[in-house]
Write a protein that holds these residues in place. Structure first.
Motif: not given
Length: 286
Positions: A142-148, A178-189
């Protein structure tokens, strides 16, 4: 098939967040089969990958589009009165299709009693995912994002005024990049992040007065924040828009969630996952 040849599905690629993730994965330097799940294939990003059409509310179409996907980024659906049902239908399709790991973009205050009313929808989606995981063994993150932070200035009217009942409350708003960076990192591994819940925030918690002043300086536009009472906020939005009560609740509770401190917590989860500091407001808007 090894972890280096996984099929990764991405939803929301025609939007800001999903588009950023798609751009990262499409240019990845590892073996990965990227599949975009979109409502309209003609609007899909122009990248070399598989594109399938489906909507969250259509179980049959989603099931077909998801067959063979091992890791899935599920960007939360657009605000709608039936969003919980849409989410649950799509999660069911992912489980039925054999998705091994689902990454969901949730909200930092996801809770059945969240002040921000849409945070309750996110809690319901998380619950559905946990239920599917318990039944099928599917992993999740789960990526719990704050407001953008890059969206907050868009709340300003033509005169540059952001109005709402936020008072002097603070918000640790996060950059979509930053959310995109985190998502991409999680999807990679995904295995390294199985079962994790990340609360994604910016590096500091700001009042809306500070957000307006600093955003205006970057954008070259005078912005200011004007506090409203809750009833005043409902009345002003009801007069300006033909919106249902649930939508008015969501708009107003964006500010009341800031006022009561629900969105003030700062974490280092962006750095923990990506290795870089979370972007400041200025960096996000530059």
């Amino acid at each position: 098939m090894t972890d280096l040849t996984r099929t990764v599905g991405v939803t929301g690629s025609t939007g800001a967040l999903g588009g950023l993730v798609t751009a990262q994965l499409a240019g990845a330097d590892f073996r990965l089969d990227l599949r975009l799940l979109v409502r309209d294939a003609s609007r899909a990003p122009d990248v070399d990958c598989d594109v399938r059409e489906c909507t969250y509310a259509d179980h049959a179409a989603s099931l077909e589009a998801l067959r063979g996907v091992e890791t899935l980024l599920m960007v939360s659906a657009a605000e709608a009165v039936d969003r919980r049902e849409q989410h649950r239908t799509f999660v069911r399709a992912a489980a039925d299709a054999g998705v091994r790991h689902l990454v969901y973009t949730s909200f930092a205050g996801a809770d059945p009693e969240a002040t921000f009313t849409l945070g309750r929808d996110h809690h319901d989606a998380e619950t559905a995912i946990r239920e599917a995981a318990a039944e099928t063994g599917m992993g999740f993150t789960f990526l719990r994002d704050n407001f953008y932070v890059d969206v907050l200035p868009l709340f300003a009217d033509e005169a540059g005024v952001i109005r709402g009942p936020a008072g002097e409350g603070r918000v640790a708003a996060v950059a979509r990049a930053d959310v995109a960076d985190v998502a991409a990192a999680v999807l990679r591994d995904p295995a390294a992040h199985a079962g994790a819940t990340y609360v994604l925030t910016g590096p500091e918690a700001l009042t809306m007065t500070e957000v307006a002043a600093r955003a205006g300086a970057v954008l070259g536009r005078e912005l200011r924040f004007e506090d409203e009472g809750v009833e005043q906020a409902y009345a002003s939005r009801r007069a300006a828009y033909d919106a249902e009560d649930w939508q008015l609740d969501a708009w107003v509770s964006t500010y009341t969630a800031i006022a009561d401190g629900s969105c003030a917590r700062v974490t280092d989860d962006v750095r923990r996952v990506t290795g870089h500091d979370a972007r400041t407001l200025e960096q996000a808007l530059a």
